[in-house]
Motif scaffolding. Sequence first.
Motif, short mmCIF file in Angstrom:
data_model
loop_
_atom_site.label_atom_id
_atom_site.label_comp_id
_atom_site.label_asym_id
_atom_site.label_seq_id
_atom_site.Cartn_x
_atom_site.Cartn_y
_atom_site.Cartn_z
N PHE A 1 0.83 -1.21 0.00
CA PHE A 1 0.00 0.00 0.00
C PHE A 1 0.86 1.26 0.00
O PHE A 1 0.48 2.28 -0.55
N MET A 2 2.04 1.17 0.64
CA MET A 2 2.95 2.31 0.63
C MET A 2 3.32 2.68 -0.81
O MET A 2 3.37 3.86 -1.17
N THR A 3 3.58 1.68 -1.65
CA THR A 3 3.92 1.97 -3.05
C THR A 3 2.73 2.58 -3.77
O THR A 3 2.89 3.45 -4.62
N LEU A 4 1.51 2.15 -3.43
CA LEU A 4 0.31 2.73 -4.04
C LEU A 4 0.19 4.21 -3.71
O LEU A 4 -0.07 5.04 -4.58
N VAL A 5 0.38 4.53 -2.43
CA VAL A 5 0.25 5.91 -2.00
C VAL A 5 1.36 6.77 -2.61
O VAL A 5 1.13 7.89 -3.03
N ASP A 6 2.55 6.20 -2.71
CA ASP A 6 3.68 6.95 -3.28
C ASP A 6 3.41 7.39 -4.71
O ASP A 6 3.92 8.43 -5.14
N ASP A 7 2.64 6.61 -5.46
CA ASP A 7 2.39 6.97 -6.85
C ASP A 7 1.66 8.30 -6.99
O ASP A 7 1.85 9.02 -7.98
N VAL A 8 0.79 8.63 -6.03
CA VAL A 8 0.02 9.87 -6.14
C VAL A 8 0.59 11.00 -5.30
O VAL A 8 0.01 12.07 -5.22
N MET A 9 1.75 10.78 -4.68
CA MET A 9 2.33 11.79 -3.81
C MET A 9 3.54 12.44 -4.47
O MET A 9 4.33 11.75 -5.11
N PRO A 10 3.69 13.77 -4.30
CA PRO A 10 4.93 14.38 -4.76
C PRO A 10 6.09 13.94 -3.87
O PRO A 10 5.88 13.61 -2.70
N LYS A 11 7.28 13.95 -4.45
CA LYS A 11 8.47 13.51 -3.69
C LYS A 11 9.04 14.65 -2.85
O LYS A 11 10.19 14.61 -2.42
N SER A 12 8.24 15.67 -2.60
CA SER A 12 8.76 16.85 -1.93
C SER A 12 8.61 16.74 -0.43
O SER A 12 7.73 16.05 0.08
N SER A 13 9.48 17.42 0.27
CA SER A 13 9.45 17.45 1.73
C SER A 13 8.95 18.78 2.24
O SER A 13 8.93 19.03 3.42
N GLU A 14 8.54 19.66 1.32
CA GLU A 14 8.03 20.98 1.68
C GLU A 14 6.66 21.17 1.05
O GLU A 14 6.44 20.70 -0.06
N PRO A 15 5.72 21.88 1.60
CA PRO A 15 5.71 22.47 2.94
C PRO A 15 5.67 21.40 4.02
O PRO A 15 6.17 21.63 5.10
N SER A 16 5.11 20.24 3.75
CA SER A 16 5.14 19.19 4.76
C SER A 16 4.79 17.88 4.10
O SER A 16 4.21 17.85 3.01
N ILE A 17 5.16 16.81 4.74
CA ILE A 17 4.90 15.47 4.19
C ILE A 17 3.48 15.07 4.58
O ILE A 17 2.99 15.42 5.66
N ALA A 18 2.82 14.34 3.68
CA ALA A 18 1.42 13.99 3.92
C ALA A 18 1.27 13.14 5.18
O ALA A 18 2.11 12.28 5.47
N PHE A 19 0.17 13.38 5.90
CA PHE A 19 -0.12 12.57 7.08
C PHE A 19 -0.25 11.11 6.72
O PHE A 19 0.08 10.23 7.51
N VAL A 20 -0.73 10.83 5.50
CA VAL A 20 -0.90 9.44 5.07
C VAL A 20 0.45 8.73 5.10
O VAL A 20 0.53 7.56 5.51
N SER A 21 1.52 9.42 4.67
CA SER A 21 2.84 8.80 4.69
C SER A 21 3.29 8.50 6.11
O SER A 21 3.79 7.41 6.41
N TYR A 22 3.11 9.48 7.01
CA TYR A 22 3.46 9.24 8.41
C TYR A 22 2.65 8.09 8.97
O TYR A 22 3.16 7.23 9.69
N TYR A 23 1.36 8.08 8.65
CA TYR A 23 0.46 7.04 9.17
C TYR A 23 0.93 5.67 8.73
O TYR A 23 1.00 4.72 9.51
N LEU A 24 1.30 5.57 7.42
CA LEU A 24 1.76 4.29 6.90
C LEU A 24 3.07 3.88 7.55
O LEU A 24 3.26 2.71 7.90
N LEU A 25 3.97 4.86 7.72
CA LEU A 25 5.24 4.55 8.40
C LEU A 25 4.94 4.05 9.82
O LEU A 25 5.50 3.04 10.27
N GLY A 26 4.03 4.75 10.51
CA GLY A 26 3.65 4.34 11.85
C GLY A 26 3.13 2.92 11.89
O GLY A 26 3.52 2.11 12.75
N THR A 27 2.27 2.58 10.95
CA THR A 27 1.71 1.22 10.95
C THR A 27 2.78 0.18 10.64
O THR A 27 2.75 -0.93 11.17
#
Lengths: 359, 359, 359, 359, 359
Positions: free
Chosen positions: B274-300
């Motif tokens: 699922f992380m790879t799925l979410v990555d497809d629609v996310m920009p690779k940028s670290s600014e202004p902030s990283i999506a909560f979905v990414s943090y949530y997936l990392l947390g899980t």
Amino acid sequence: MTINLVFTVLLFISFQYCSCQTRSEVETVYNTVFTNYSTYFRPIWNQSNPLTVNISFYLIAVNSFDEVEGVISLPGMFGLSWMDERLSWNPASYGNVRYLTVPQTHIWLPYIYLTSPSKGYHHIGDDEYMVKIFPTGMIVWMTGGIIKSTCTPDTTYFPFDTQNCTLTVVVFGYSPDEVRLSATAKVDLQFYVTNAEWELVSSVGYDELTSGTLPMSFAKFDVVIKRRPAYFVISILLPIIFLVLLNPLVYFLPIDSGERMSFCLTVLLSFAVFMTLVDDVMPKSSEPSIAFVSYYLLGTIVLSAFSTIATVFILAAYHKPDDQKVPAFIQCLDLSKNDLHQFTKFEQITIEFTMDTYN
Amino acid sequence: MTINLVFTVLLFISFQYCSCQTRSEVETVYNTVFTNYSTYFRPIWNQSNPLTVNISFYLIAVNSFDEVEGVISLPGMFGLSWMDERLSWNPASYGNVRYLTVPQTHIWLPYIYLTSPSKGYHHIGDDEYMVKIFPTGMIVWMTGGIIKSTCTPDTTYFPFDTQNCTLTVVVFGYSPDEVRLSATAKVDLQFYVTNAEWELVSSVGYDELTSGTLPMSFAKFDVVIKRRPAYFVISILLPIIFLVLLNPLVYFLPIDSGERMSFCLTVLLSFAVFMTLVDDVMPKSSEPSIAFVSYYLLGTIVLSAFSTIATVFILAAYHKPDDQKVPAFIQCLDLSKNDLHQFTKFEQITIEFTMDTYN
Amino acid sequence: MTINLVFTVLLFISFQYCSCQTRSEVETVYNTVFTNYSTYFRPIWNQSNPLTVNISFYLIAVNSFDEVEGVISLPGMFGLSWMDERLSWNPASYGNVRYLTVPQTHIWLPYIYLTSPSKGYHHIGDDEYMVKIFPTGMIVWMTGGIIKSTCTPDTTYFPFDTQNCTLTVVVFGYSPDEVRLSATAKVDLQFYVTNAEWELVSSVGYDELTSGTLPMSFAKFDVVIKRRPAYFVISILLPIIFLVLLNPLVYFLPIDSGERMSFCLTVLLSFAVFMTLVDDVMPKSSEPSIAFVSYYLLGTIVLSAFSTIATVFILAAYHKPDDQKVPAFIQCLDLSKNDLHQFTKFEQITIEFTMDTYN
Amino acid sequence: MTINLVFTVLLFISFQYCSCQTRSEVETVYNTVFTNYSTYFRPIWNQSNPLTVNISFYLIAVNSFDEVEGVISLPGMFGLSWMDERLSWNPASYGNVRYLTVPQTHIWLPYIYLTSPSKGYHHIGDDEYMVKIFPTGMIVWMTGGIIKSTCTPDTTYFPFDTQNCTLTVVVFGYSPDEVRLSATAKVDLQFYVTNAEWELVSSVGYDELTSGTLPMSFAKFDVVIKRRPAYFVISILLPIIFLVLLNPLVYFLPIDSGERMSFCLTVLLSFAVFMTLVDDVMPKSSEPSIAFVSYYLLGTIVLSAFSTIATVFILAAYHKPDDQKVPAFIQCLDLSKNDLHQFTKFEQITIEFTMDTYN
Amino acid sequence: MTINLVFTVLLFISFQYCSCQTRSEVETVYNTVFTNYSTYFRPIWNQSNPLTVNISFYLIAVNSFDEVEGVISLPGMFGLSWMDERLSWNPASYGNVRYLTVPQTHIWLPYIYLTSPSKGYHHIGDDEYMVKIFPTGMIVWMTGGIIKSTCTPDTTYFPFDTQNCTLTVVVFGYSPDEVRLSATAKVDLQFYVTNAEWELVSSVGYDELTSGTLPMSFAKFDVVIKRRPAYFVISILLPIIFLVLLNPLVYFLPIDSGERMSFCLTVLLSFAVFMTLVDDVMPKSSEPSIAFVSYYLLGTIVLSAFSTIATVFILAAYHKPDDQKVPAFIQCLDLSKNDLHQFTKFEQITIEFTMDTYN
């Protein structure tokens, strides 16, 4: 003399009290200076001398840096200024006309080319911009666009990498005996918009004169950018490190549980999946060096394969008839029979391996 | 004076009772006003004064917003109007000719440029449109196209995110002393077609005058769009949440069942997928902030890795010879020996973690 | 009067017995009618009246319909005809010259634009086609190309969906007081080539006159296409349905077999894999509605997750010490202890769920 | 006479002591030589003789080689020189004007075409470059761009492959009786920038004259590049080799462990995953030959499938009631009952298979 | 009269002994024939008769055939020849000038269009080629490019498929009463370079005259290509066939081994993975027919699902309390209790299924 000076002069003049500059006077100046004007010939009178063209770079943004293709995309403008003595007039005689704004195709232009474009050797900018002509014959021309240049990526320290790209600009078609570029050292950043993935570290301009069979006069602009690593740390580095920590746990799994083998193989497969993820953002190049992340992943796959092999031998030894002797090296591999305090030792080795790779 | 006023005037005139306007009269007007006309010079008589150009924006649709590249694609038209006193006539003397429609290349035009285009610095619109000239010298010019502008995405609250993109338009080549833009506050939406993925929240126009070494006159149009989240909720968010609910179940699996380990690892692998799925629609940028979905997936993933580690130790303890002591912290990890009512406690913690991430 | 009539007239004339039309006579006609001709002015004498332009559409093929981007690609030609009274002659006086074929740039043309192009607002067709001029001043102009229009996809019933795309065409630059479009109702399909993925259901043309502050004269052509579903049924729908049928089987797996858990998780993982397959062909839009296939897949994932949860509790109950009581709701979940005839009940529920989704 | 000679001559002249060359003298030369000049006709006086055009190639970089599409992208410049006797003057009579720099469109040019372009048959280079004209009538023209040529890839020895691409250049529109190309043998590498993925092995130019119904005069430039294999060895080859080493381990896994089958299948699945990775960088062509890597992967999949089959029969034999006889060939397949020293034999076979494939 | 004849004539003349053709004579011929020449009018004197244009096709290569998009990319040249009686001269009177080579834009040209282009309706070739004019008024014009035509793929027998693509060419803008195409039957292959993925089977040209309301004169060129299947056999077909052979093995796995279920599911998952691989190279079309490979894969998935179902029932029966009766149909499904000689029967059925699919 730099472009900025030109604009300062321009501003100074514009605050004077002259309101007597009519359109008909501007037309008269235009018709006067452009009589017998030919765009084919260099504006300098003594054609044996080179014409000096001042060039400065206005960096507007870093649109993207494609590591796989090795292409940087930089919206930017080049400000060029030079003297065209044919296009001079006495403002006092022409109703105080302070400058002319004419389409760029009306005058001789030193078209500039990028030496390492990613798309084709076309002069920078469109043919539709305007130039400003001042009474002294000074020409100010702003041209530019989204400059796409090849730039060999160095992903050794990915995702903590810094990329150094040089835009080399040349007046193609004229030798340094004819036209010579003089670059402004400071890249102008007054319009710069920050990028969400890359941080601008430094930018500097300089000019270079090469000799040889085909001498060239280059203006070079170095743009150094640094990746903002947070995204890659969260979505690639941290998951891999957690996976590496799982690896030595296999030795603590009891053999009777019947899950040792599938544990090994699942971890191995997961590394392969992450390898494909990392490959997507990595160039396929072997120069200047391969990313530490790739070596690290290869190392973990090898480690993982070895622990799978070890597990097979431990299982084989465990299920051996009692009369056969288990080799000593296999016995010491089986941690599950020992106490849990050995665990920290293994974790330590793994973490040290991780540390070493990144230093 | 806005464009809309112009059209109102135009309509008012067109309902008058004049049917006496022949083609030959139109040709006469054309030939009269274009005698000695030059497209190089600004139409204002006193060239020391700036020419004011009114600009309004007709938003036709939101074609797409590419979060990964950070590019918004907006079909739209710009309506520009200004006074060109050279192109005026007395309708009474010329058979009541109310307006002329001529190709845009026949007259002086204030070409407008986007300051942050995604493709290159070319003036907006083609060279083939028509302009309308009114007897007073008022010019009305509609130009436009599919405007592709870079726009830094803010995916912090993905898929409940709102994007704010500003189209900045400038008359490149002329300083604010020469041409000044005056934007209409209201973006015209009479031709707007709704988009299936994005909802238009607001749109507003305003102008801006910057000073500095290179003063500029900008017209800016803010377009705020809000994602319709239903699709992403169904295909990404809900499946992840169901997967998270499965995670704590591992502690209820009986140790004898021999499936604890594979349960842990399969769930862990699913999160990686699922992380790879979410990555497809996310920009690779670290600014202004990283999506909560990414943090949530990392947390899980971290939670999942920890429950795998816990499971290993529980299994190791379970299969230990009876004379060795099982550490207390491992005993309390093993829920399968306790009763089922502890289950709700774990689920609660997981759900609270989910809630916290989204608030 | 439609285009077809024009061609019929043309054919009728061409079968007459005149063989006396020489090139020099054609040149004479050309030079006569084009003397003092200007392409800037509408051909109608009374410039207060609108010029009527007949337009018909020749659909050649449906190249593709991209559901994800929402773009339809239609090779087609537009046949336009109107009267230009300046370009008329008496065939009897000019050696029976029946028509002239001249490059389109020689005459005034009502350039047509698509209102929802996918690439940019450029007039339809190249600048290199020929027009035919008839003695009465009737002009026949065929223009066209591969028309790429945005078209909001409706994938609710995917893969049994029907798409309705409207090509809206306008003479940009002229108000309805100047030029008015009159569309032929029947789209000409004599050159239509069938598409392997889409079936043409219907196609119809009509014109529309909008009022408001900016009145417009539109010609609209509706193209309705229906997907040929066989490929998607075989490669996506059928495999999913077979996977759904496997789901309830977990309750029949004996608990001792030790494979219940991995069965549940593998089926769950397979659904996730198919979800990514379906996502590739689906637009990310939430309007007008999300495809039933997405809901169906979400439903099966939820069902699958619940049977995983149920399996955990059954296993926990099964391995409980005998003195603890197994809750009643868990007992009734465990079908393996009951007889096989309950199987049909579960299958029935699953199939009914499938049926309901598609009705 | 080569280009380099020309530049040497140019440089020699430029160091002479003439500073008396004014712009008005240059204009006089220009006006003199271009009087009655027509760009339509070949510059040679006797039109029955062919004009010889010297051509040399300046290779600037290897941008990329796309094995899947079979396209090489080479930034490079072509230096052409020939005699146009109409454009000669006596420097002594014209104020020592040593050369003219004029836009290329002013003179007759032998436009060169690539015979195997990847995008379309357009002449190489833009229309905006400058040519240098010397008093003798010698013309020197630099043209070029990013040359994208099709080039059939030979990936037999991937990733240790060498690619040989030939750029064939022709003056299209003129027969060898009219214009004849004469290529410089040495490709000029003074501006060559090394590529991170490919190493330039050799580059050589030569010309070729074909006869037949349509005779042609070709200039050919061979560019031989060699892949830097390190990246592919680390990310594809090494992981596959480690996976192959795991394969024979299945025979050592004790049958009681209950993990033999999943071991076999996981290894088999891993090979399938790596096959898709390799396929991404491989052309889909069967000519000149299929890569050894593909054969190797197919071989390992077959081996893996056979060991799965063997495992099934061993398990079947192992669980057979004691009264049934186990066939002999199955008995000898089961290594776990034998001692560990047989292991090396299997490893040896696998390694030999690996060796054989690569020799 | 074909093009080849023209070239033969050309060659014959060029070997004659005339060396007296000077540039000034060529210029005289040029100025004579182009006096009063107009490119607007068809070159034929009696404008009621059609002009016959001979057309032949030089196929240079097959660049690619994209099955998914249905686009073939063919580099090729069209040789056109016709009579323009205005451009004739008596060689004897003009210093034996044998032919003129002039830019194509100087004369009337029958621009040819592809009826099914993949990019847009633009005439074939650039505007920069040269034409040859012979003393009789015969014009020879070579034009072409990389011709990209849509071509409905027929992948029924993939990867052993043959594709038949027809390039239909028309002189757009002129009716058959004005210009008529006459195609050479033989496609010229003297410059043909073989493709690594496709083999050219046949190529033939012919012309066609349609009647109806819009009569057309077509020249058609059929290009038949056959796929070289080796690559796809090795990387897709063979792995699938080996996987199919594994399928029936599940019945031989002993029930006690506890690996039956995971065997079934892993094989099922592998088929799904291969399905996605095959889908990548397949068009999404359902016409003319779906590839046998897709049916075959669906069949194997269904078979695999059924053996999973059967396995569940066998396991359920095996673990049933002894007092319950196992249904007869389940008993006969369990091969592991029978002897190994039944194995061949199953393999036979599978292989026959494979055979049937491909015949």
